[in-house]
Design an enzyme around this catalytic site. Structure first.
Site, short mmCIF file in Angstrom:
data_model
loop_
_atom_site.label_atom_id
_atom_site.label_comp_id
_atom_site.label_asym_id
_atom_site.label_seq_id
_atom_site.Cartn_x
_atom_site.Cartn_y
_atom_site.Cartn_z
N GLU A 166 16.19 29.64 -7.74
CA GLU A 166 15.47 30.64 -8.41
C GLU A 166 15.79 30.45 -10.16
O GLU A 166 15.93 31.31 -10.53
CB GLU A 166 15.51 31.91 -8.02
CG GLU A 166 15.03 32.04 -6.65
CD GLU A 166 14.98 33.50 -6.02
OE1 GLU A 166 15.00 34.40 -7.08
OE2 GLU A 166 14.53 33.65 -5.19
N GLU A 172 14.56 31.17 2.10
CA GLU A 172 14.90 32.76 2.37
C GLU A 172 13.52 33.30 2.72
O GLU A 172 12.53 32.78 2.18
CB GLU A 172 15.20 33.43 1.19
CG GLU A 172 16.56 33.07 0.45
CD GLU A 172 16.62 34.06 -0.89
OE1 GLU A 172 15.82 34.84 -1.12
OE2 GLU A 172 17.84 33.80 -1.56
#
Ligand SMILES: *[C@@H]1O[C@H](CO)[C@@H](O)[C@H](O)[C@H]1NC(C)=O
Ligand SMILES: *[C@@H]1O[C@H](CO)[C@@H](O)[C@H](O)[C@H]1NC(C)=O
Length: 488
Positions: A161, A267
């Site tokens: 990210e 995730e």
């Protein structure tokens, strides 16, 4: 005297062979993860694992530095039925040999982020030039140096990210690509095998397609260094009861269906509707998704302040199983064994899974060439010079990991594990099951001085290698036979 010599002989034959966890390395072939030995497609059934959360101090310990805690958690990984964990940060200077051997023996692979929250060990997403330094690349190469030697290292994440808003999308995309290139060049020159390098993305619609394409593309024909080997999406869009359409999974599939590399959920597991039902796990392993997705990792194993946990750890290190653990376990149980060829055929009905023929199709020339622009990303300006070249050239002399011999007690969890009703587990249900064939290394030539040591080794080694046991037994009988003749 004579009997002494015979004793010595018997003693040598009784020495157990050294036991290693032989786990097959995983390769990337086109858009699939593939078992490098059986050539079967590999689907990730996993959890994210960072006990203590990302803020945990790494100087003295990390998730793989304490074998007793590893034993506790591996017992639970096996019960969950997973084959992979993802770890977000480790300290490459600590000893991970035992935990990695235990994971390998238990049949569990590792996806590892090379960055850590420690200052100087990750990129500043708004000013990447200030943190992309020689000492930064030293750190990430140390991680690679350490973990490349374990066959159950499935891949490295070059970043997590890093692009997560408009400002980071202005400054960091080009740096991510350079770091991917640095890692791949280092692995090519210094690692014992080719280990995939990927990126784990925040699932933001502004960058969903564009960042994935940008990190996939080749800057020049045939130059694959700066292209990811696999792509992870952190997706929390399926909350509670949903369908492929209402969750938007159908759009995710459409976006990524033509991607040339494996895609996973790095995730997933929305917790807005509790208790979690994990219906999205069934979706992820269903026919519409498996041609595009290679599985995923549920966020996350331990209970932290953000309330995604499957297991809660108390201050003594004992484990308390939470409701989500049971639910996920039962859901993973419903997924048929995906590694079998039959299953692969069933869920990917239109694919023959003949990797040999696919390899020719998905060769490096198939990678799309980079375009001049990607939506909502800034990739313009002068090219960034890699600072890593001198280290890639010389190597970094970091520690190398290797598998160690496990003793019986290493497989036993000594912490308490409490089920959802608060009942403590029995000792027998707290043992790691050794699922991988153990390759034995001949030791007959090594003379040990202490009989005690040999005896304890003999008792402690899990015996899976029946072939060599029988061989040894046969030799022993022969020896006894001859020594009887000799003595009489
Ligand atoms: C790693 O895997 C390769 C290929 O299967 C095998 O030849 C090698 O012995 C393995 N190494 C260890 C340490 O298990
Ligand atoms: C896979 O394809 C290759 C090349 O087309 C062929 O030689 C091989 O026999 C095939 N293998 C199987 C198991 O079908």
């Amino acid at each position: 005297m004579k009997s002494n010599i015979i004793k010595q002989f018997l003693f040598l034959l009784l020495l157990p062979s050294k036991l290693w966890a032989a786990i097959h390395p995983i390769d990337v072939v086109g858009k699939y993860f593939v078992d490098s030995i059986t050539k079967e497609r590999f689907y990730i059934k996993g959890v994210d694992y960072q006990p203590g959360g990302s803020s945990e101090e790494l100087s003295k310990s990390d998730p793989l530095s304490d074998p007793e805690k590893c034993a506790r958690d591996i017992v639970l990984f096996q019960e969950l039925g997973i084959n992979t964990i993802r770890i977000y940060s480790i300290n490459p200077d600590l000893d991970h040999d035992k935990c990695m051997t235990m994971l390998a023996a238990a049949g569990i692979y590792l996806l590892l982020d090379v960055n850590s929250p420690v200052q100087g060990q990750h990129l500043n997403r708004y000013e990447p030039w200030s943190t992309y330094t020689m000492s930064y690349v030293q750190h990430i190469f140390k991680v690679v140096e350490k973990f490349s030697y374990y066959n159950n290292t499935l891949g490295f994440f070059a970043g997590n990210e890093v692009v997560n808003d408009m400002k980071s999308a202005q400054f960091s995309p080009k740096y991510i690509k350079v770091i991917i290139g640095d890692l791949k060049k280092y692995i090519e020159k210094h690692s014992p095998r080719s280990i995939p390098v990927g990126y784990s993305a925040a699932d933001d619609l502004n960058y969903r397609a564009s960042l994935a394409s940008y990190l996939e593309c080749a800057e020049e024909k045939g130059d694959t260094y700066n292209s990811v080997d696999f792509y992870g999406v952190n997706s929390y869009q399926w909350c509670g009861t949903q369908t492929m359409e209402s969750s938007g999974y159908d759009k995710l599939i459409r976006t990524y269906s033509s991607y040339t590399k494996p895609i996973i959920f790095s995730e997933f597991g929305c917790n807005q509707v509790l208790p979690r039902q994990f219906d999205e796990v069934k979706a992820l392993f269903s026919k519409p998704m498996t041609p595009t997705f290679s599985g995923g990792l549920v966020y996350e194993f331990t209970q932290e302040s953000n309330n995604y946990g499957l297991v809660s750890l108390d201050s003594e290190g004992n484990a308390h199983i939470l409701g989500d653990f049971e639910k996920l376990k039962n859901t993973y149980k419903e997924i048929p064994p995906l590694r079998s060829k039959e299953m692969s055929k069933f869920i990917v009905a239109d694919e023959t899974l003949n990797v040999t023929s696919k390899q020719a199709f998905f060769n490096k020339h198939q990678l799309p060439i980079c375009k001049n622009r990607y939506d909502n990303l800034n990739i313009e300006g002068t090219a960034i010079r890699s600072v890593a070249s001198p280290i890639i050239f010389k190597g970094n002399h970091g520690l190398r990991g290797y598998y160690v011999t496990l003793e019986d007690k290493d497989l036993q969890c000594e912490y308490e594990i409490y089920d959802i009703n608060g009942k403590a587990r029995s000792k027998e249900s707290k043992r790691i099951k050794v699922v991988n064939d153990l390759k034995s290394e001949k030791q007959e030539t090594i003379v040990r001085s202490s009989g005690v040591e040999a005896a304890s080794l003999e008792n402690s080694s899990p015996k899976r290698n029946f072939g060599s046991q029988i061989l040894r037994l046969g030799m022993l009988c022969m020896l006894i036979f001859f020594s009887m003749m000799f003595l009489t």
